[in-house]
Scaffold this motif. Structure first.
Motif, short mmCIF file in Angstrom:
data_model
loop_
_atom_site.label_atom_id
_atom_site.label_comp_id
_atom_site.label_asym_id
_atom_site.label_seq_id
_atom_site.Cartn_x
_atom_site.Cartn_y
_atom_site.Cartn_z
N PRO A 274 -28.21 -46.02 6.21
CA PRO A 274 -28.26 -47.28 6.94
C PRO A 274 -29.58 -47.49 7.70
O PRO A 274 -29.99 -48.61 7.94
CB PRO A 274 -27.09 -47.17 7.92
N SER A 275 -30.27 -46.40 8.03
CA SER A 275 -31.52 -46.55 8.77
C SER A 275 -32.73 -46.74 7.86
O SER A 275 -33.83 -46.97 8.34
CB SER A 275 -31.75 -45.32 9.66
N GLY A 276 -32.57 -46.66 6.55
CA GLY A 276 -33.68 -46.91 5.65
C GLY A 276 -33.68 -46.00 4.44
O GLY A 276 -32.71 -45.31 4.17
N VAL A 277 -34.78 -46.02 3.73
CA VAL A 277 -34.96 -45.22 2.53
C VAL A 277 -35.86 -44.05 2.88
O VAL A 277 -36.89 -44.22 3.52
CB VAL A 277 -35.61 -46.05 1.40
N VAL A 278 -35.49 -42.86 2.47
CA VAL A 278 -36.30 -41.67 2.72
C VAL A 278 -36.67 -41.07 1.38
O VAL A 278 -35.82 -40.81 0.54
CB VAL A 278 -35.52 -40.62 3.56
N ILE A 279 -37.97 -40.90 1.17
CA ILE A 279 -38.47 -40.26 -0.05
C ILE A 279 -39.18 -39.00 0.41
O ILE A 279 -40.12 -39.06 1.19
CB ILE A 279 -39.46 -41.16 -0.80
N GLY A 280 -38.74 -37.85 -0.05
CA GLY A 280 -39.34 -36.60 0.39
C GLY A 280 -39.66 -35.71 -0.78
O GLY A 280 -38.93 -35.68 -1.76
N GLY A 281 -40.77 -34.99 -0.67
CA GLY A 281 -41.16 -34.06 -1.71
C GLY A 281 -40.40 -32.77 -1.60
O GLY A 281 -39.70 -32.51 -0.63
N ALA A 282 -40.53 -31.96 -2.61
CA ALA A 282 -39.91 -30.64 -2.59
C ALA A 282 -40.61 -29.79 -1.54
O ALA A 282 -41.70 -30.10 -1.11
CB ALA A 282 -40.02 -30.00 -3.96
N GLY A 283 -39.99 -28.70 -1.14
CA GLY A 283 -40.57 -27.83 -0.13
C GLY A 283 -41.88 -27.22 -0.59
O GLY A 283 -42.36 -27.46 -1.68
N GLY A 284 -42.49 -26.45 0.28
CA GLY A 284 -43.75 -25.82 -0.05
C GLY A 284 -44.80 -26.20 0.97
O GLY A 284 -44.52 -26.78 2.01
N ALA A 285 -46.05 -25.88 0.67
CA ALA A 285 -47.14 -26.12 1.60
C ALA A 285 -47.39 -27.61 1.79
O ALA A 285 -47.79 -28.03 2.86
CB ALA A 285 -48.41 -25.44 1.11
N ASN A 286 -47.17 -28.41 0.77
CA ASN A 286 -47.40 -29.85 0.85
C ASN A 286 -46.06 -30.57 0.77
O ASN A 286 -45.24 -30.27 -0.07
CB ASN A 286 -48.30 -30.33 -0.28
N SER A 287 -45.86 -31.53 1.67
CA SER A 287 -44.65 -32.34 1.62
C SER A 287 -44.94 -33.71 2.19
O SER A 287 -45.85 -33.88 3.00
CB SER A 287 -43.51 -31.67 2.39
N THR A 288 -44.17 -34.70 1.74
CA THR A 288 -44.35 -36.07 2.20
C THR A 288 -42.98 -36.72 2.35
O THR A 288 -42.11 -36.53 1.50
CB THR A 288 -45.19 -36.88 1.19
N SER A 289 -42.80 -37.48 3.42
CA SER A 289 -41.59 -38.27 3.57
C SER A 289 -41.99 -39.70 3.93
O SER A 289 -42.98 -39.92 4.62
CB SER A 289 -40.66 -37.69 4.63
N VAL A 290 -41.22 -40.65 3.42
CA VAL A 290 -41.46 -42.06 3.67
C VAL A 290 -40.14 -42.67 4.15
O VAL A 290 -39.12 -42.50 3.48
CB VAL A 290 -41.93 -42.80 2.40
N ILE A 291 -40.19 -43.35 5.27
CA ILE A 291 -39.01 -44.04 5.79
C ILE A 291 -39.38 -45.52 5.94
O ILE A 291 -40.39 -45.84 6.56
CB ILE A 291 -38.56 -43.47 7.14
N VAL A 292 -38.56 -46.38 5.36
CA VAL A 292 -38.74 -47.84 5.47
C VAL A 292 -37.45 -48.41 6.02
O VAL A 292 -36.38 -48.17 5.46
CB VAL A 292 -39.07 -48.48 4.10
N SER A 293 -37.56 -49.15 7.12
CA SER A 293 -36.37 -49.71 7.75
C SER A 293 -36.72 -50.95 8.53
O SER A 293 -37.64 -50.93 9.37
CB SER A 293 -35.75 -48.67 8.69
N ASN A 294 -36.03 -52.04 8.25
CA ASN A 294 -36.19 -53.29 9.00
C ASN A 294 -37.65 -53.74 9.11
O ASN A 294 -38.09 -54.18 10.16
CB ASN A 294 -35.58 -53.15 10.39
N GLY A 295 -38.40 -53.60 8.04
CA GLY A 295 -39.79 -54.07 8.04
C GLY A 295 -40.80 -53.10 8.62
O GLY A 295 -41.99 -53.39 8.66
N ASP A 296 -40.34 -51.94 9.09
CA ASP A 296 -41.23 -50.90 9.61
C ASP A 296 -41.28 -49.75 8.62
O ASP A 296 -40.33 -49.52 7.89
CB ASP A 296 -40.71 -50.34 10.95
#
Length: 87
Positions: free
Chosen positions: A8-30
């Motif tokens: 309900p708070s948005g979409v989360v896209i996250g990479g697999a674990g390890g030294a490099n990781s990325t997460s993206v959260i989009v919610s209500n235009g932010d």
């Protein structure tokens, strides 16, 4: 592998674990992008409206860089920030 979850708070896209990781959260235009790449970590926040400038915070060792002007992102980090913003 990329993990995607929708809540309900948005979409989360996250990479697999390890030294490099990325997460993206989009919610209500932010949006919030958090990424760890080697010794550097990036936090980019803003509105999904492309006319507004995002805020970029880069932590690289003891250095912390904060800007809301992409032209002020140091050259050694600019390509990474641009890639993250295209996600």
């Amino acid at each position: 592998m990329v993990n995607i979850s929708i809540s309900p708070s948005g979409v989360v896209i996250g990479g697999a674990g390890g030294a490099n990781s990325t997460s993206v959260i989009v919610s209500n235009g932010d949006f919030t992008i958090r990424s760890k790449q080697g010794d550097a970590s990036y936090t980019i926040t803003g509105l999904t409206d492309p006319a507004t400038a995002p805020k970029v915070v880069i932590r690289d060792g003891d250095k912390v860089i904060e800007t809301d002007d992409l032209k002020k992102v140091p050259e050694e980090h600019r390509a990474a920030v641009e890639r993250l913003l295209k996600m």
